[in-house]
Design a protein around this motif. Structure first.
Motif, PDB file in Angstrom:
ATOM      1  N   VAL A 375      48.031  33.650  45.902  1.00 27.19           N
ATOM      2  CA  VAL A 375      47.683  34.685  45.495  1.00 27.19           C
ATOM      3  C   VAL A 375      48.806  35.541  45.542  1.00 27.19           C
ATOM      4  CG1 VAL A 375      45.969  36.932  45.507  1.00 27.19           C
ATOM      5  CG2 VAL A 375      45.301  34.677  46.617  1.00 27.19           C
ATOM      6  N   ALA A 376      49.443  36.271  44.094  1.00 20.94           N
ATOM      7  CA  ALA A 376      50.068  36.412  43.646  1.00 20.94           C
ATOM      8  C   ALA A 376      50.440  38.226  44.815  1.00 20.94           C
ATOM      9  CB  ALA A 376      50.775  36.554  42.266  1.00 20.94           C
ATOM     10  N   ILE A 377      51.462  38.476  45.283  1.00 24.50           N
ATOM     11  CA  ILE A 377      51.688  39.816  45.592  1.00 24.50           C
ATOM     12  C   ILE A 377      52.649  40.671  44.762  1.00 24.50           C
ATOM     13  CG2 ILE A 377      50.090  39.406  47.548  1.00 24.50           C
ATOM     14  CD1 ILE A 377      52.726  38.923  49.008  1.00 24.50           C
ATOM     15  N   GLY A 378      53.099  41.563  45.848  1.00 24.45           N
ATOM     16  CA  GLY A 378      54.637  42.529  45.330  1.00 24.45           C
ATOM     17  C   GLY A 378      54.637  42.695  43.869  1.00 24.45           C
ATOM     18  N   GLY A 379      56.081  43.049  43.064  1.00 22.51           N
ATOM     19  CA  GLY A 379      56.597  43.770  42.006  1.00 22.51           C
ATOM     20  C   GLY A 379      57.017  42.617  40.724  1.00 22.51           C
ATOM     21  N   PRO A 380      57.650  42.619  39.750  1.00 25.92           N
ATOM     22  CA  PRO A 380      57.210  41.845  39.112  1.00 25.92           C
ATOM     23  C   PRO A 380      58.502  40.163  38.956  1.00 25.92           C
ATOM     24  CG  PRO A 380      57.008  43.971  38.288  1.00 25.92           C
ATOM     25  CD  PRO A 380      57.451  43.917  39.496  1.00 25.92           C
TER      26      PRO A 380
END
Length: 415
Positions: A375-380
């Motif tokens: 799963v994606a996390i963090g900023g752009p």
């Protein structure tokens, strides 16, 4: 979105242990500052917290999906035995002063053999389900909390990796719903199905429905042949009496077999030997232990451990005497184990076995899907890097499928 992506990447599948932990990276809140909301807390800080332990036990009783390997009596023992550095933390959600979600996590330094940092839920080689304990109604709140926290403070992790998840359960569905609703990329990497015992029939009717008459007749013959060698006896226990002796016998029986030969038996290492002993005592104390044994002239020739976590159960460990393999003692014991179908409060039992297991798959007809999510996390920028990672993983999975197809075709042509 990459939901539904299934790469069948068995090479990437690893049971998470803190052996490759990169340390730090998790924004840990001191246990004394625990308040409502989501937080990562060092598990060592909560070992002697009686109030937290009580809430943890209450959560296990009302969790949306039972998970014996996430309950306090199992997880605390596993962490004490296998996490001496304290790499693992507890991701917890509290609402109105009550614990409503819990999952062990750590910062892994590698993924699929590569130095790719990620935040993982923690399992060990003797834990077979990674689904977090979450109270009913708080599934999406829990996922929103951990994802928001990792967005704010991802450390060195590129993504959140969740292993051993029950794919078709409400907790996994809540994760997918949260990601879909917030436009967050995620992927299901590798999915397999393992044997599941589901209630609805009597033991006799179930066996008749799942096993051919010829095989049932053969098992009856093998049991009769065994009985000709001496007194054949089946025993069932809750472990309240003579537990240490039973444990010693199981460890010795398993070590004499193929697991002992390749060094994977529980008795081959102090850590796993102590873990086995501690968790069985813990399960017995909580009245969640069931021990089965098939004995010939008083000696165990097959043994089985079940964890009872209503409405489900988990078949934890089994062993048999290979000198009697021609009589199928492990299968005969599993026939007795079908009594779970009539046990009050138990609706299913997870085999905890590998997919396509040659023994249990022939007896239990149900299947439970287990998989791994990223799963994606963090900023752009971090999410853009994660998108590239997903693309590469997807391409690798497709190439593997193509090569597998070519290999199958070549084998068919040569046969």
């Amino acid at each position: 979105m990459e939901q539904g992506l299934s790469c069948d990447d068995t090479a990437s599948c690893s049971i998470a242990q803190p052996i490759d932990g990169c340390g730090g990276g998790i924004d840990v809140r001191p246990a004394a500052q625990n308040k409502d909301g989501f937080a990562f807390v060092a598990w060592n800080d909560l070992r002697n917290d009686v109030r937290f332990k009580s809430q943890w036990n209450n959560l296990a009783e009302k969790a949306t999906e039972p998970n014996a390997f996430g309950e306090s009596w199992y997880l605390e023992s596993a962490l004490a035995a296998l996490d001496p550095r304290g790499d693992v933390h507890l991701a917890i959600l509290q609402v109105a002063g009550q614990l409503v979600g819990l999952m062990p996590v750590y910062m892994a330094g590698r993924y699929a053999g590569l130095p790719i940092h990620n935040c993982q839920n923690w399992l060990n080689y003797n834990a077979f389900l990674g689904t977090p304990l979450i109270a009913k109604g708080y599934e999406r709140v829990f996922w929103a909390g951990i994802l928001r926290q990792l967005d704010i403070s991802p450390g060195s992790a590129l993504f959140l990796h969740l292993t051993g998840m029950a794919v078709d359960g409400p907790v996994a569905r809540a994760l997918e719903a949260e990601c879909n609703a917030t436009g967050r990329r995620f992927a299901l990497f590798h999915r397999e199905e393992r044997a599941l015992l589901e209630c609805g029939l009597s033991p006799e009717a179930y066996l008749e429905a799942t096993m051919r008459g010829k095989k049932r007749k053969e098992l009856r013959r093998q049991q009769n042949r065994l009985a000709e060698l001496g007194q054949l006896e089946f025993q069932r226990s809750d472990g309240r009496e003579g537990l240490d002796g039973w444990i010693d016998e199981f460890l010795e029986l398993e070590r004499r077999g193929w697991k002992g030969s390749n060094g994977s038996a529980l008795d081959c290492a102090d850590s796993t030997r102590n873990l086995f002993r501690t968790v069985l005592h813990g399960a017995s104390t909580e009245r969640k232990l069931e021990l089965l044994s098939l004995r010939l002239n008083g000696c165990a020739i097959a043994m089985l451990v079940n964890f009872l976590t209503p409405p489900g159960a988990f078949s934890f460990k089994t062993a048999f005497d290979e000198e009697y393999a021609r009589f199928s003692p492990g299968v005969l014991l599993q026939i007795h184990n079908l009594a779970l179908l009539e046990r009050e409060g138990i609706e299913w039992c997870d085999s905890c076995a590998a997919q396509d297991h040659p023994m249990i798959d022939s007896i239990w007809s149900g299947r439970r899907a287990i998989g791994r999510y990223s799963v994606a996390i963090g900023g752009p920028m971090r999410r853009a890097a994660f998108a590239a990672f997903l693309f590469a993983e997807k391409a690798k999975g497709r190439l593997r499928q193509i090569n597998a197809g070519k290999s199958k075709q070549a084998n068919e042509m040569s046969s």
